[in-house]
Design a protein around this motif. Structure first.
Motif, PDB file in Angstrom:
ATOM      1  N   ARG A   1     -50.886  23.533 109.137  1.00 22.23           N
ATOM      2  CA  ARG A   1     -50.593  24.953 108.300  1.00 22.23           C
ATOM      3  C   ARG A   1     -48.899  25.766 109.453  1.00 22.23           C
ATOM      4  O   ARG A   1     -49.379  25.421 110.896  1.00 22.23           O
ATOM      5  CB  ARG A   1     -51.689  25.903 108.348  1.00 22.23           C
TER       6      ARG A   1
ATOM      7  N   TYR B   1     -65.486  23.177 100.336  1.00 20.16           N
ATOM      8  CA  TYR B   1     -64.639  22.929  98.710  1.00 20.16           C
ATOM      9  C   TYR B   1     -65.335  21.959  98.994  1.00 20.16           C
ATOM     10  O   TYR B   1     -64.999  21.096  97.361  1.00 20.16           O
ATOM     11  CB  TYR B   1     -63.276  23.312  99.653  1.00 20.16           C
TER      12      TYR B   1
ATOM     13  N   ARG C   1     -47.559  31.974  98.434  1.00 17.84           N
ATOM     14  CA  ARG C   1     -48.233  30.576  99.757  1.00 17.84           C
ATOM     15  C   ARG C   1     -47.305  31.311 101.066  1.00 17.84           C
ATOM     16  O   ARG C   1     -47.878  30.905 102.036  1.00 17.84           O
ATOM     17  CB  ARG C   1     -48.711  29.378  99.551  1.00 17.84           C
TER      18      ARG C   1
ATOM     19  N   GLU D   1     -48.818  27.863 104.000  1.00 18.37           N
ATOM     20  CA  GLU D   1     -48.849  26.755 103.989  1.00 18.37           C
ATOM     21  C   GLU D   1     -46.629  26.676 103.975  1.00 18.37           C
ATOM     22  O   GLU D   1     -46.088  27.422 104.179  1.00 18.37           O
ATOM     23  CB  GLU D   1     -47.993  26.731 102.069  1.00 18.37           C
TER      24      GLU D   1
ATOM     25  N   CYS E   1     -51.224  22.069  99.532  1.00 19.88           N
ATOM     26  CA  CYS E   1     -51.244  22.835  98.708  1.00 19.88           C
ATOM     27  C   CYS E   1     -52.334  23.129  97.725  1.00 19.88           C
ATOM     28  O   CYS E   1     -51.905  22.955  96.098  1.00 19.88           O
ATOM     29  CB  CYS E   1     -49.848  23.525  98.781  1.00 19.88           C
ATOM     30  N   ALA E   2     -52.988  24.006  97.744  1.00 21.24           N
ATOM     31  CA  ALA E   2     -54.315  23.910  96.953  1.00 21.24           C
ATOM     32  C   ALA E   2     -54.244  24.433  95.412  1.00 21.24           C
ATOM     33  O   ALA E   2     -54.132  24.812  94.481  1.00 21.24           O
ATOM     34  CB  ALA E   2     -55.285  23.957  96.849  1.00 21.24           C
ATOM     35  N   HIS E   3     -53.811  26.175  96.188  1.00 20.87           N
ATOM     36  CA  HIS E   3     -53.461  27.007  95.159  1.00 20.87           C
ATOM     37  C   HIS E   3     -51.988  26.943  94.166  1.00 20.87           C
ATOM     38  O   HIS E   3     -52.604  26.564  92.934  1.00 20.87           O
ATOM     39  CB  HIS E   3     -52.704  28.742  95.706  1.00 20.87           C
TER      40      HIS E   3
ATOM     41  N   LYS F   1     -57.575  16.922 102.060  1.00 15.84           N
ATOM     42  CA  LYS F   1     -57.397  17.600 103.111  1.00 15.84           C
ATOM     43  C   LYS F   1     -58.434  17.324 104.097  1.00 15.84           C
ATOM     44  O   LYS F   1     -58.266  17.045 105.084  1.00 15.84           O
ATOM     45  CB  LYS F   1     -57.676  19.260 102.424  1.00 15.84           C
TER      46      LYS F   1
ATOM     47  N   ARG G   1     -68.690  21.954  96.236  1.00 17.11           N
ATOM     48  CA  ARG G   1     -68.077  23.217  95.235  1.00 17.11           C
ATOM     49  C   ARG G   1     -67.672  22.125  93.798  1.00 17.11           C
ATOM     50  O   ARG G   1     -67.410  22.085  92.718  1.00 17.11           O
ATOM     51  CB  ARG G   1     -67.432  24.103  95.363  1.00 17.11           C
TER      52      ARG G   1
ATOM     53  N   GLU H   1     -56.453  31.611  93.161  1.00 13.29           N
ATOM     54  CA  GLU H   1     -57.043  30.337  93.272  1.00 13.29           C
ATOM     55  C   GLU H   1     -57.901  29.989  92.753  1.00 13.29           C
ATOM     56  O   GLU H   1     -58.377  29.879  91.829  1.00 13.29           O
ATOM     57  CB  GLU H   1     -57.220  30.744  95.212  1.00 13.29           C
TER      58      GLU H   1
HETATM   59  O1  LIG Z   1     -54.345  24.547  99.778  1.00  9.69           O
HETATM   60  P1  LIG Z   1     -54.392  25.964 100.365  1.00  9.69           P
HETATM   61  O2  LIG Z   1     -53.795  27.077  99.340  1.00  9.69           O
HETATM   62  O3  LIG Z   1     -54.002  26.480 101.607  1.00  9.69           O
HETATM   63  O4  LIG Z   1     -55.769  26.162 100.166  1.00  9.69           O
HETATM   64  C1  LIG Z   1     -56.978  26.409 100.783  1.00  9.69           C
HETATM   65  C2  LIG Z   1     -58.331  26.343  99.786  1.00  9.69           C
HETATM   66  O5  LIG Z   1     -57.893  28.447  99.465  1.00  9.69           O
HETATM   67  C3  LIG Z   1     -59.356  28.574  98.611  1.00  9.69           C
HETATM   68  O6  LIG Z   1     -58.861  29.870  98.227  1.00  9.69           O
HETATM   69  C4  LIG Z   1     -59.697  27.697  97.729  1.00  9.69           C
HETATM   70  O7  LIG Z   1     -60.859  28.406  96.909  1.00  9.69           O
HETATM   71  C5  LIG Z   1     -59.677  26.147  98.328  1.00  9.69           C
HETATM   72  O8  LIG Z   1     -59.409  25.113  97.131  1.00  9.69           O
HETATM   73  C6  LIG Z   1     -58.686  25.825  99.253  1.00  9.69           C
HETATM   74  O9  LIG Z   1     -58.757  24.648  99.541  1.00  9.69           O
END
Ligand SMILES: O=P(O)(O)OC[C@H]1O[C@@H](O)[C@H](O)[C@@H](O)[C@@H]1O
Length: 343
Positions: A91, A263, A172, A178, A128-130, A84, A266, A46
């Motif tokens: 979700r 986030y 995910r 997701e 999706c951030a991942h 986001k 960060r 991640e």
């Molecule tokens: O959009 P995803 O894949 O569910 O991720 C949600 C959050 O998951 C965290 O683990 C990440 O550090 C974030 O940056 C991210 O926004």
């Protein structure tokens, strides 16, 4: 006419996401044998883990690779956090539970999804951030290594890279965090972002520190403006956190450092470190001996680990956010600018 179009769009969207819930269910049913692998992808690949461990480890191989990764993944993660922050999309688990809880949407979808601690995300789903950050991470490495490879090796490495990205999607989907379209769009936006960074590399890498810092401050202003615009429009800026609280089986699964504002802070911290190290084209990217690189990165990451451990969580949210901003800025600045000086 407009009303009809809107209804049609909503109806189509609802059908698509309901069909996608079945994809989540299918992945949970058929791929449970890979449970440890799906958890591994979500936990250890991640964005936060990439910044705090995986990317610094890539610096052992090459400082030039580390510089590119911090830059590309830092920008991708910021772009994702802004998307986001601005777009509130559900979700799968939240939507499914809303469907069952609401008598308006009937008939019920007839889907059952399992949830557990890793399913309790507190940001919006899209994109999706991942998938997005991992796409940028793997493809940046692939492009870096391809520069000196034959076409056969390039092709093989490309297949492995896309295979890994596909595994991230499965991870995910399996954790029901997701929808498929959020993973696909995450990867698509990641690929577009890499293309844009490549095309504008000369311009971006030659920006002076003053301009880069101003850019990051403006982004911080934009994030605050979105917050107040939402309040003005009667849109809850903390909508995703409330959804998570409402539908997470146990609130103790949720963490302080998982809110959308955290986030954003960060990622802006990481960008601030990059901005302070600018112009990137002037950075020293020559490799010291492997022992020196290992030793200096180990010391830096132990220091970073200590800083993370000492995060003030009990002194109010402003102290918490300010600390995280500074810690991330310092971490990326040290990685980019000062590690190469320790030769
Ligand atoms: O959009 P995803 O894949 O569910 O991720 C949600 C959050 O998951 C965290 O683990 C990440 O550090 C974030 O940056 C991210 O926004």
């Amino acid at each position: 006419m407009d009303g009809n179009l809107k209804d049609l769009a909503l109806e189509t969207y609802s059908r698509v996401v309901t069909a996608e819930l079945r994809i989540n269910e299918l992945v949970q049913e058929r791929l449970s044998f890979g449970d440890p692998l799906w958890r591994f992808f979500t936990v250890y690949l991640e964005p936060r883990f990439l910044f705090n461990l995986v990317i610094p480890m890539c610096g052992i191989y090459s400082q030039a690779l580390l510089t590119r990764l911090v830059f590309a993944v830092g920008l991708a993660s910021t772009l994702n956090s802004f998307a986001k922050w601005i777009l509130p999309e559900q979700r799968p688990l939240w939507l499914l539970r809303e469907m069952y809880a609401s008598s308006v949407r009937s008939p019920s979808p007839g889907v059952a999804l399992e949830s557990h601690p890793l399913s309790c995300e507190t940001t919006a789903g899209m994109p999706c951030a991942h998938s997005m950050c991992f796409t940028v991470f793997t493809l940046t490495i692939w492009m870096f290594l391809s520069a000196h490879a034959h076409s056969g090796q390039r092709w093989l490495a490309g297949t492995v890279a896309y295979g890994l990205i596909f595994c991230m999607w499965l991870s995910r989907l399996y954790l029901a965090t997701e929808f498929l379209h959020q993973c696909v769009l995450g990867t698509f936006i990641g690929i577009q972002a890499i293309g844009a960074l490549q095309q504008n590399a000369d311009y971006l890498w030659s920006r002076r520190r003053r301009w880069a810092v101003t850019g990051v401050l403006l982004l911080g202003g934009l994030a605050a403006a979105v917050y107040f615009a939402k309040l003005n429009l009667d849109v809850d800026p903390h909508w995703s956190v409330r959804e998570a609280f409402k539908w997470c089986p146990d609130p103790s699964y949720m963490r302080h450092e998982a809110s959308p504002i955290f986030y954003l802070v960060r990622d802006l911290g990481i960008l601030m470190g990059i901005a302070l190290a600018s112009p990137l084209s002037n950075l020293d990217t020559k490799n010291a001996s492997i022992c020196r690189r290992c030793a200096s990165l180990l010391v830096l990451e132990l220091f970073n680990f200590g800083m993370r451990w000492a995060t003030p969580k009990q002194n109010g949210r402003f102290a918490f956010l300010a600390y995280e901003l500074l810690r991330n800025a310092l971490h990326s600045l040290l990685l980019l600018k000062y590690i190469p000086k320790l030769k």
